[in-house]
Design a protein around this motif. Structure first.
Motif, mmCIF file in Angstrom:
data_model
loop_
_atom_site.group_PDB
_atom_site.id
_atom_site.type_symbol
_atom_site.label_atom_id
_atom_site.label_comp_id
_atom_site.label_asym_id
_atom_site.label_seq_id
_atom_site.Cartn_x
_atom_site.Cartn_y
_atom_site.Cartn_z
ATOM 1 N N VAL A 278 0.853 -1.198 0.000
ATOM 2 C CA VAL A 278 0.000 0.000 0.000
ATOM 3 C C VAL A 278 0.887 1.245 0.000
ATOM 4 O O VAL A 278 0.638 2.205 -0.731
ATOM 5 C CB VAL A 278 -0.944 0.014 1.230
ATOM 6 C CG1 VAL A 278 -1.809 1.267 1.222
ATOM 7 C CG2 VAL A 278 -1.816 -1.236 1.262
ATOM 8 N N GLN A 279 1.949 1.199 0.823
ATOM 9 C CA GLN A 279 2.882 2.329 0.865
ATOM 10 C C GLN A 279 3.512 2.563 -0.509
ATOM 11 O O GLN A 279 3.638 3.703 -0.965
ATOM 12 C CB GLN A 279 3.962 2.062 1.926
ATOM 13 C CG GLN A 279 4.931 3.205 2.133
ATOM 14 C CD GLN A 279 4.260 4.473 2.668
ATOM 15 O OE1 GLN A 279 3.726 4.483 3.767
ATOM 16 N NE2 GLN A 279 4.264 5.543 1.869
ATOM 17 N N ASP A 280 3.877 1.479 -1.205
ATOM 18 C CA ASP A 280 4.435 1.593 -2.575
ATOM 19 C C ASP A 280 3.464 2.331 -3.493
ATOM 20 O O ASP A 280 3.864 3.179 -4.282
ATOM 21 C CB ASP A 280 4.677 0.201 -3.187
ATOM 22 C CG ASP A 280 5.884 -0.484 -2.586
ATOM 23 O OD1 ASP A 280 6.640 0.186 -1.865
ATOM 24 O OD2 ASP A 280 6.046 -1.700 -2.851
ATOM 25 N N ILE A 281 2.201 1.956 -3.396
ATOM 26 C CA ILE A 281 1.185 2.564 -4.268
ATOM 27 C C ILE A 281 1.042 4.051 -3.948
ATOM 28 O O ILE A 281 0.968 4.886 -4.854
ATOM 29 C CB ILE A 281 -0.153 1.816 -4.126
ATOM 30 C CG1 ILE A 281 -0.038 0.450 -4.816
ATOM 31 C CG2 ILE A 281 -1.315 2.622 -4.708
ATOM 32 C CD1 ILE A 281 -1.246 -0.430 -4.690
ATOM 33 N N ALA A 295 -5.289 4.677 -7.187
ATOM 34 C CA ALA A 295 -5.834 5.313 -5.974
ATOM 35 C C ALA A 295 -6.912 4.420 -5.357
ATOM 36 O O ALA A 295 -7.075 4.385 -4.133
ATOM 37 C CB ALA A 295 -6.407 6.677 -6.318
ATOM 38 N N ASN A 296 -7.618 3.684 -6.196
ATOM 39 C CA ASN A 296 -8.679 2.808 -5.710
ATOM 40 C C ASN A 296 -8.156 1.506 -5.109
ATOM 41 O O ASN A 296 -8.937 0.639 -4.737
ATOM 42 C CB ASN A 296 -9.661 2.487 -6.834
ATOM 43 C CG ASN A 296 -10.732 3.553 -6.961
ATOM 44 O OD1 ASN A 296 -11.018 4.267 -6.003
ATOM 45 N ND2 ASN A 296 -11.326 3.653 -8.132
ATOM 46 N N GLN A 297 -6.834 1.372 -5.049
ATOM 47 C CA GLN A 297 -6.275 0.166 -4.425
ATOM 48 C C GLN A 297 -5.787 0.434 -3.001
ATOM 49 O O GLN A 297 -5.230 -0.444 -2.352
ATOM 50 C CB GLN A 297 -5.120 -0.385 -5.272
ATOM 51 C CG GLN A 297 -5.599 -0.970 -6.582
ATOM 52 C CD GLN A 297 -4.467 -1.517 -7.416
ATOM 53 O OE1 GLN A 297 -3.531 -2.123 -6.898
ATOM 54 N NE2 GLN A 297 -4.537 -1.311 -8.712
ATOM 55 N N VAL A 298 -5.988 1.642 -2.548
ATOM 56 C CA VAL A 298 -5.578 1.983 -1.173
ATOM 57 C C VAL A 298 -6.772 1.763 -0.252
ATOM 58 O O VAL A 298 -7.777 2.468 -0.350
ATOM 59 C CB VAL A 298 -5.099 3.450 -1.091
ATOM 60 C CG1 VAL A 298 -4.739 3.820 0.339
ATOM 61 C CG2 VAL A 298 -3.912 3.671 -2.023
ATOM 62 N N PRO A 299 -6.691 0.762 0.641
ATOM 63 C CA PRO A 299 -7.847 0.459 1.490
ATOM 64 C C PRO A 299 -8.065 1.519 2.571
ATOM 65 O O PRO A 299 -7.168 2.315 2.855
ATOM 66 C CB PRO A 299 -7.484 -0.885 2.116
ATOM 67 C CG PRO A 299 -5.994 -0.934 2.091
ATOM 68 C CD PRO A 299 -5.545 -0.119 0.918
ATOM 69 N N ASP A 300 -9.250 1.512 3.180
ATOM 70 C CA ASP A 300 -9.534 2.416 4.301
ATOM 71 C C ASP A 300 -8.865 1.914 5.578
ATOM 72 O O ASP A 300 -8.401 2.687 6.398
ATOM 73 C CB ASP A 300 -11.046 2.487 4.560
ATOM 74 C CG ASP A 300 -11.817 2.914 3.336
ATOM 75 O OD1 ASP A 300 -11.525 4.015 2.830
ATOM 76 O OD2 ASP A 300 -12.683 2.152 2.867
#
Ligand SMILES: [Mg+2]
Length: 314
Positions: A278-281, A295-300
Motif C-alpha cells: 500500500v505504501q508503494d502505491i 488510488a482505488n487500491q488503497v484500502p480504508d
C-alpha cells in the motif's frame, strides 16, 4: 490529492472498534488468503465471521476461484466451522452461469476450465463440452484437418482455471470466438496463486493467452469487475454503499472492487498483499501517477489477520 495510509484496526480503542463495527451491515469477504489458505483455516477467522453473523451482519463469501461449485465451497467452509449457507456463497463459476442466464443464452458452452464450471451450467440447464484433458496428438495440420470438428451448437466460451490447459484447447476456444456472436466469458484474471518458492499460473494467464489469439476481450466475472454487484446488490448499493464492507488480501482485485463501489474496505495481511505494498502505491501516486485504479487500491483499513478483529472488543 494523495490518499492517506489506511488505519490499523488494532490501534482502535474499545469504543472506536464498536462504533466501526456498527457502521456496516453487509460484509463481502474474499476467501483464499482471508479465511483460509488452500485447505488450512487462518486462525480464528471462523470465530470472527460467526460472531459477525450472530451480530446480525449479512456475510457473503465471494471468491474468484472457479474450480468449485457453491455446494462444494459451502462444504469446505462447513468443515472449517463457518456458519455459512448457499445463500452466502458466491463463486465465479456460479456468476458465469448466472450471467449466461441473464443474457437468455440457450446454446452450448465450450469450457476451458474445470468441473466447477460445468456443474454450475448443469444447474441452470445449459449444455457444455471441454472439461478434462485435451492433449496435442500429432501435428497442427492433423489437429485442424482431422481432429477438430467445430460444434455448430457452441454459442459461448467460458474460460476459468484449467490445469489441463493445452494448445488444442486454446485453438478450439479461439476458433469458436472467431464468430463475433459467440459470447466470451472469463471467470477471473488473477495472475498467479500465492505459493512460496513457486509461480503457479492463475486463470489470468490462460485468459490472456486466449484473448491474444482470439483478438477479443472477455467479459470478466470476478473481482475487480462488477457483475457480482450488478446481479445481486444493485439496489442495496444505491441506497447506502457505506453499509458494505469488503474484506480482502489483494489490492488489485478485492480492494479495487470495494473502492469502485464506494464500500468500506479492509486489507488483511494473511495473503498476497501487505501494508508495504500500500505504501508503494501511495509513493507512486505521490510521484505523479494519476491512474484512478491505483488510488482505488488503497484500502480504508488494515489488520494483520482477520482473526484479530475482536481482540480489543468486549
Ligand atoms: Mg484472496
Amino acid at each position: 490529492m494523495a490518499p492517506k495510509l489506511p488505519i490499523n484496526i488494532s490501534t482502535f480503542s474499545k469504543s472506536q472498534i464498536r462504533e466501526w463495527i456498527n457502521s456496516f451491515e453487509v460484509i463481502l469477504t474474499d476467501c483464499d488468503g482471508v479465511l483460509w489458505l488452500y485447505n488450512n483455516i487462518l486462525k480464528n477467522s471462523n470465530v470472527v465471521i460467526n460472531r459477525l453473523l450472530e451480530m446480525g451482519k449479512k456475510v457473503y463469501f465471494i471468491t474468484n476461484n472457479s474450480t468449485k461449485t457453491r455446494d462444494e465451497l459451502v462444504e469446505k467452509a462447513k468443515t472449517m466451522n463457518f456458519n455459512v449457507g448457499m445463500e452466502g456463497m458466491i463463486s465465479t463459476a456460479y456468476l458465469a452461469a448466472q450471467y449466461l442466464k441473464q443474457q437468455n443464452f440457450n446454446k452450448k458452452v465450450y469450457i476451458v476450465g474445470s468441473s466447477g464450471i460445468s456443474k454450475e451450467l448443469d444447474l441452470v440447464g445449459l449444455k457444455h463440452v471441454g472439461v478434462g484433458p485435451d492433449v496435442m496428438n500429432g501435428t497442427i495440420v492433423s489437429l485442424v484437418k482431422e481432429q477438430f470438428k467445430p460444434d455448430p451448437e457452441i454459442g459461448a466460451v467460458i474460460v476459468g482455471f484449467d490445469e489441463n490447459f493445452s494448445f488444442p484447447k486454446m485453438m478450439k476456444a479461439a476458433s469458436y470466438l472467431n464468430n463475433p456472436s459467440t459470447i466470451f466469458v472469463a471467470t477471473n484474471t488473477d495472475e498467479r496463486f500465492p505459493m512460496p518458492n513457486f509461480v503457479v499460473p492463475g486463470t489470468g494467464a490462460i485468459v490472456k493467452a486466449i484473448e491474444t489469439c482470439a483478438e477479443r476481450k472477455a467479459v470478466v466475472m470476478g473481482k475487480p469487475e462488477n457483475w457480482l454487484c450488478d446481479i445481486f446488490f444493485k439496489e442495496e448499493i444505491k441506497r447506502d454503499s457505506r453499509k458494505f464492507l469488503m474484506i480482502g488480501d489483494r489490492l488489485n482485485t478485492d480492494i479495487l472492487f470495494g473502492k469502485k463501489n464506494n464500500f468500506q474496505t479492509l486489507l488483511v495481511e494473511t495473503g498476497v498483499h501487505k501494508i508495504d505494498k500500500v505504501q508503494d502505491i501511495i509513493n507512486q501516486i505521490n510521484n505523479g501517477d494519476t491512474d484512478l485504479d491505483l488510488a482505488n487500491q488503497v484500502p480504508d483499513f488494515y489488520i494483520s489477520s482477520l482473526g484479530d478483529l475482536f481482540n480489543n472488543y468486549d
